[in-house]
Scaffold this motif. Structure first.
Motif, short mmCIF file in Angstrom:
data_model
loop_
_atom_site.label_atom_id
_atom_site.label_comp_id
_atom_site.label_asym_id
_atom_site.label_seq_id
_atom_site.Cartn_x
_atom_site.Cartn_y
_atom_site.Cartn_z
N LEU A 1 0.73 -1.21 -0.04
CA LEU A 1 -0.06 -0.10 -0.07
C LEU A 1 0.75 1.32 0.02
CD1 LEU A 1 -2.76 -0.97 2.43
CD2 LEU A 1 -3.12 -0.45 -0.04
N MET A 2 1.95 1.39 0.48
CA MET A 2 2.97 2.40 0.60
C MET A 2 3.69 2.49 -0.54
SD MET A 2 3.81 2.44 4.51
CE MET A 2 4.79 4.08 4.50
N ILE A 3 3.80 1.37 -1.58
CA ILE A 3 4.69 1.11 -2.81
C ILE A 3 6.01 1.18 -2.33
CG2 ILE A 3 4.78 2.04 -5.02
CD1 ILE A 3 1.85 1.69 -4.10
N SER A 4 6.53 0.75 -1.17
CA SER A 4 7.79 0.76 -0.66
C SER A 4 8.34 -0.67 -0.99
CB SER A 4 8.10 1.52 0.49
OG SER A 4 7.71 0.66 1.74
N ALA A 5 9.77 -0.90 -0.65
CA ALA A 5 10.28 -2.21 -0.84
C ALA A 5 9.92 -2.80 0.66
CB ALA A 5 11.89 -2.10 -1.16
N PRO A 6 10.33 -2.05 1.58
CA PRO A 6 9.84 -2.92 2.99
C PRO A 6 8.47 -3.38 3.22
CG PRO A 6 11.29 -0.94 3.22
CD PRO A 6 10.68 -0.82 1.74
N ASP A 7 7.49 -2.45 2.44
CA ASP A 7 6.05 -2.69 2.56
C ASP A 7 5.66 -3.75 1.57
OD1 ASP A 7 3.29 -2.00 3.72
OD2 ASP A 7 3.17 -1.29 1.98
N THR A 8 6.54 -4.38 0.69
CA THR A 8 6.02 -5.05 -0.39
C THR A 8 6.71 -6.25 -0.35
OG1 THR A 8 5.62 -3.06 -1.63
CG2 THR A 8 5.71 -5.35 -2.91
N VAL A 9 7.85 -6.41 -0.41
CA VAL A 9 8.66 -7.61 -0.81
C VAL A 9 8.62 -8.84 0.50
CG1 VAL A 9 11.26 -8.40 -0.89
CG2 VAL A 9 10.69 -6.46 -1.96
N PRO A 10 8.54 -8.38 1.77
CA PRO A 10 8.25 -9.51 2.79
C PRO A 10 7.23 -10.21 2.61
CG PRO A 10 9.09 -7.67 3.85
CD PRO A 10 8.98 -7.25 2.33
N PHE A 11 6.02 -9.38 2.33
CA PHE A 11 4.82 -10.25 2.29
C PHE A 11 4.69 -11.27 0.64
CE2 PHE A 11 0.81 -10.30 0.03
CZ PHE A 11 0.04 -11.19 0.84
N ALA A 12 5.11 -10.46 -0.13
CA ALA A 12 5.23 -11.27 -1.54
C ALA A 12 6.17 -12.26 -1.42
CB ALA A 12 5.94 -10.23 -2.53
N LEU A 13 7.52 -12.34 -0.84
CA LEU A 13 8.14 -13.55 -0.72
C LEU A 13 7.48 -14.50 0.41
CD1 LEU A 13 11.63 -12.34 -0.91
CD2 LEU A 13 10.12 -13.01 -2.79
N TRP A 14 7.00 -14.17 1.25
CA TRP A 14 6.09 -14.88 2.23
C TRP A 14 5.10 -15.84 1.40
CZ3 TRP A 14 0.79 -15.21 3.15
CH2 TRP A 14 0.60 -15.97 4.42
N SER A 15 4.47 -15.18 0.40
CA SER A 15 3.44 -15.77 -0.08
C SER A 15 3.99 -16.83 -1.13
CB SER A 15 2.48 -14.76 -1.00
OG SER A 15 1.35 -15.53 -1.72
N ALA A 16 5.12 -16.34 -1.85
CA ALA A 16 5.68 -17.24 -2.85
C ALA A 16 6.26 -18.50 -2.10
CB ALA A 16 6.73 -16.62 -3.59
N ALA A 17 6.96 -18.22 -0.78
CA ALA A 17 7.65 -19.27 -0.40
C ALA A 17 6.77 -20.49 0.08
CB ALA A 17 8.50 -18.75 0.81
N GLY A 18 5.42 -20.21 0.35
CA GLY A 18 4.37 -21.16 0.87
C GLY A 18 3.66 -21.95 -0.19
N HIS A 19 4.24 -21.39 -1.53
CA HIS A 19 3.41 -22.08 -2.61
C HIS A 19 4.42 -22.28 -3.82
CE1 HIS A 19 0.29 -19.85 -0.24
NE2 HIS A 19 -0.41 -21.05 -0.55
N LEU A 20 5.50 -22.74 -3.50
CA LEU A 20 6.56 -23.15 -4.29
C LEU A 20 6.18 -24.21 -5.52
CD1 LEU A 20 9.88 -22.64 -2.52
CD2 LEU A 20 9.04 -21.10 -4.16
N ASP A 21 5.29 -25.08 -5.34
CA ASP A 21 4.95 -26.01 -6.14
C ASP A 21 3.42 -25.71 -6.91
OD1 ASP A 21 7.02 -27.89 -6.15
OD2 ASP A 21 6.12 -29.06 -4.34
N SER A 22 3.05 -24.55 -6.83
CA SER A 22 1.94 -24.14 -7.38
C SER A 22 1.70 -22.73 -7.93
CB SER A 22 0.43 -24.71 -6.79
OG SER A 22 -0.64 -24.11 -7.26
#
Length: 305
Positions: A227-248
């Protein structure tokens, strides 16, 4: 011009996530929760944004140069912006890329943003997953090249660290192809361990400690979803989501979308990482038909690979 399969997989996944996420900005707020809960993909067409436009420049640059040459890359980003300025570039990137396109020194322009701090936006991270796939054999080189490409538009250390984090995650995804993927905590911890002290690193460490039962909405609230369009406000969540679904890849995109926020960018980041491992083989045919096609040269280098 030859490009390895995982790089093109990551690029195509990034573009799909970008276009998929961007399409949801047109959904009325009162209709979005039900549509997401029912997994009702939006009608075609799905157009990609600046996330993909800049990723395309970066991959083509690597295909011709083999590594990041900052002066040339900055000029190429600016030239692409001139051709495709309607791709929803952020306000600070309008200033940066117009300045570079007018002949300005990218170093002076990027370091002069925001009273000398530079932009800490998520733009350097949103485009970088294919670079991580490109240099996946050498994680130190992944980090070095991700930093070089980030600095051409984003001077702030948080923006640079966010880009390095995404590139490392994509490289680790590539390394796991054909094998059992790392667990969410394992991947996030390894990425965080290779980063300098920063808000991005802190966010990834928090993400790694979240219980497996953590809901997407809770994770987005704690980590931020762009929402803040910043790296700290974006990257951790996006990678958390990716890391939980690496097979789909479809699951990664849907779960990332649930976080709301800067949906085109979070979905682009997550999909770029996951597709570096999976490719697009499990993507519904309707999604592939709805997405905007990438330039012809992508298919050409794929045929040569």
């Amino acid at each position: 011009m030859r490009v390895a399969g995982p790089v093109l997989d990551s690029l195509r996944g990034l573009a799909l996530g970008d276009a998929f996420g961007d399409r949801w900005f047109s959904v009325p707020a009162d209709e979005a929760p039900a549509a997401r809960a029912g997994r009702l993909a939006r009608p075609a067409p799905w157009h990609w944004t600046d996330d993909t436009a800049m990723a395309l420049v970066l991959v083509r640059h690597l295909a011709t140069r083999g590594e990041v040459h900052q002066d040339t890359l900055a000029e190429q980003f600016a030239a692409e912006y001139t051709r495709e300025y309607g791709r929803k570039y952020g306000p600070s990137m309008h200033r940066v890329l117009r300045g570079i396109g007018a002949g300005g020194d990218w170093r002076a322009i990027t370091s002069g943003q925001f009273e000398g701090q530079g932009s800490h936006g998520n733009g350097a991270a949103m485009r970088v997953a294919p670079l991580g796939a490109w240099f996946a054999d050498d994680l130190d080189e992944v980090a070095r090249q991700a930093e070089l490409q980030a600095l051409t538009t984003h001077f702030h250390p948080e923006a640079v660290t966010g880009a390095v984090a995404v590139a490392l995650a994509a490289a680790l995804a590539v390394r796991s192809r054909g094998r059992t993927p790392p667990g969410r905590a394992e991947l996030l911890t390894e990425v965080a361990g290779r980063l300098p002290d920063s808000e991005v690193r802190s966010g990834l460490r928090i993400a790694a400690r979240m219980p497996g039962s953590t809901s997407v909405r809770h994770a987005a609230t704690v980590l931020g979803s762009g929402l803040m369009i910043s790296a700290p406000d974006t990257v951790p969540f996006a990678l958390w989501s990716a890391a939980g679904h690496l097979d789909s890849l479809p699951e990664a995109i849907w779960h990332t979308l649930e976080g709301g926020g800067d949906m085109d960018t979070t979905c682009a980041i997550a999909a770029g990482v996951v597709a570096a491992r999976t490719g697009l083989t499990d993507i519904p045919a309707a999604w592939l038909a709805a997405r905007e096609e990438l330039p012809d040269w992508v298919a050409e280098v794929s045929a040569e690979s």
